[in-house]
Design a protein around this motif. Structure first.
Motif, short mmCIF file in Angstrom:
data_model
loop_
_atom_site.label_atom_id
_atom_site.label_comp_id
_atom_site.label_asym_id
_atom_site.label_seq_id
_atom_site.Cartn_x
_atom_site.Cartn_y
_atom_site.Cartn_z
N ARG A 9 0.83 -1.20 0.00
CA ARG A 9 0.00 0.00 0.00
C ARG A 9 0.87 1.26 0.00
O ARG A 9 0.57 2.22 -0.71
CB ARG A 9 -0.92 0.00 1.22
N ALA A 12 2.40 1.65 -3.47
CA ALA A 12 1.40 2.11 -4.42
C ALA A 12 1.09 3.59 -4.21
O ALA A 12 0.90 4.34 -5.18
CB ALA A 12 0.12 1.27 -4.29
N PHE A 13 1.05 4.01 -2.96
CA PHE A 13 0.80 5.43 -2.66
C PHE A 13 1.94 6.30 -3.19
O PHE A 13 1.69 7.36 -3.79
CB PHE A 13 0.64 5.63 -1.16
N LEU A 15 4.03 5.63 -5.63
CA LEU A 15 3.95 5.63 -7.09
C LEU A 15 2.85 6.57 -7.58
O LEU A 15 3.07 7.37 -8.51
CB LEU A 15 3.68 4.21 -7.59
N THR A 16 1.69 6.51 -6.95
CA THR A 16 0.58 7.37 -7.35
C THR A 16 0.92 8.84 -7.14
O THR A 16 0.64 9.69 -8.01
CB THR A 16 -0.69 7.01 -6.55
N LEU A 17 1.52 9.15 -6.00
CA LEU A 17 1.89 10.54 -5.70
C LEU A 17 2.86 11.08 -6.74
O LEU A 17 2.65 12.18 -7.29
CB LEU A 17 2.52 10.61 -4.31
N THR A 19 3.41 9.98 -9.75
CA THR A 19 2.77 10.02 -11.06
C THR A 19 1.91 11.27 -11.20
O THR A 19 1.95 11.96 -12.23
CB THR A 19 1.91 8.76 -11.29
N ILE A 20 1.13 11.58 -10.17
CA ILE A 20 0.26 12.75 -10.21
C ILE A 20 1.08 14.03 -10.31
O ILE A 20 0.78 14.93 -11.12
CB ILE A 20 -0.67 12.79 -8.97
N CYS A 68 7.34 2.48 -12.75
CA CYS A 68 6.44 1.74 -11.86
C CYS A 68 7.20 0.70 -11.03
O CYS A 68 6.97 0.55 -9.83
CB CYS A 68 5.34 1.06 -12.66
N THR A 84 11.14 8.38 -3.07
CA THR A 84 10.02 9.29 -3.34
C THR A 84 10.44 10.74 -3.28
O THR A 84 10.10 11.54 -4.17
CB THR A 84 8.88 9.04 -2.32
#
Length: 276
Positions: A9, A12-13, A15-17, A19-20, A68, A84
């Motif tokens: 989790r 994934a968070f 990666l999403t951060l 990416t956005i 990813c 990150t």
């Protein structure tokens, strides 16, 4: 909740951060650049000899896969946090440069006869703008990816070769100029110094020192090319210290004793004398 699910989790968070943030910065920079009446480009004379290689679109597009994969390759929370922050630092720094000194790619891209290889080129033409050139985030990301991938025991060699091909493909797909590669390399190594891994751990002291040498080497290469561009071939004299600093950085990174034993003996005697 198991530790494994918690870790996934968090990955994934992260990666999403990233990416956005990347999509936001990239699209805002593209919108701003497209609104300008004139956008310059910067190329060195020798770049005209760089060949266009359609097959290199494969490693170029693979950078998205590595983007990813790298988050799920981290071994612990601390490594994920450093990754990150480095990614965010590079993206935000690049975004500032994209807006303050926008550049565009200036070479016309040859037609690709192979229908299969032409598909990703059509995708790039539609979704990837000729703006946001310098620094190359493909290059910055490749260095940051390697800071994680080098710890993967089984696949590290394959990943290293793949990232090298990603770097080469930025030129041979006619997506970036040399100045983009240099600035991307510089920003990546600045991120290593600004956001060091285990700063207070003596085991990683040589890694931190190596990044200073690598950064110095990239800056010297950049300076040499700029001097050659604006003044003359005298700038190439900077390539010698650039290579020397890169070699020293490699030795530090791999804990190789590159000084003669006599020098180490003298240094040990000096330390012992100070203690007494």
């Amino acid at each position: 909740m198991t530790e494994k699910k918690l870790k996934i989790r968090q990955q994934a968070f992260a990666l999403t951060l990233c990416t956005i943030v990347f999509m936001t910065v990239y699209n805002v920079s593209t919108w701003y650049a497209s609104s300008l009446d004139h956008l310059p480009s910067f190329t060195f004379a020798f770049e005209k000899n760089i060949p266009f290689l359609p097959l290199s679109i494969i490693p170029y597009m693979a950078s998205g896969f590595f983007f990813c994969l790298v988050f799920f390759s981290c071994k612990n929370k601390y490594q994920l946090k450093i990754l990150t922050w480095r990614m965010l630092f590079v993206i935000m720094t690049a975004g500032i440069i994209f807006i303050t000194t926008p550049l565009r790619f200036s070479f016309s891209k040859p037609e690709v006869s192979n229908d299969i290889l032409n598909l990703p080129f059509l995708f790039l033409k539609k979704f990837d703008s000729p703006f946001n050139q310098s620094p190359s985030l493909h290059i910055s990301f490749a260095f940051i990816f390697w800071s994680v991938f080098r710890d993967i025991s089984k696949w590290w060699f394959f990943l290293m070769i793949s990232l090298i091909l990603v770097g080469i493909s930025t030129l041979t797909t006619y997506q970036h100029h040399v100045i983009d590669i240099l600035t991307g390399s510089i920003i990546a190594h600045i991120s290593f110094l600004v956001i060091p891994y285990r700063k207070n751990n003596l085991e990683y002291r040589n890694f931190h020192l190596a990044n200073y040498y690598f950064l110095s080497g990239w800056i010297l290469i950049f300076a040499g090319l700029l001097i050659d561009f604006y003044i003359g071939s005298e700038g190439f004299i900077l390539f010698l210290p650039a290579v020397a600093t890169m070699v020293v950085g490699y030795f530090y990174q791999n804990n190789i004793k590159f000084l003669p034993p006599f020098v180490f003996t003298v240094k040990q005697n000096i330390r012992q004398f100070r203690k007494n």
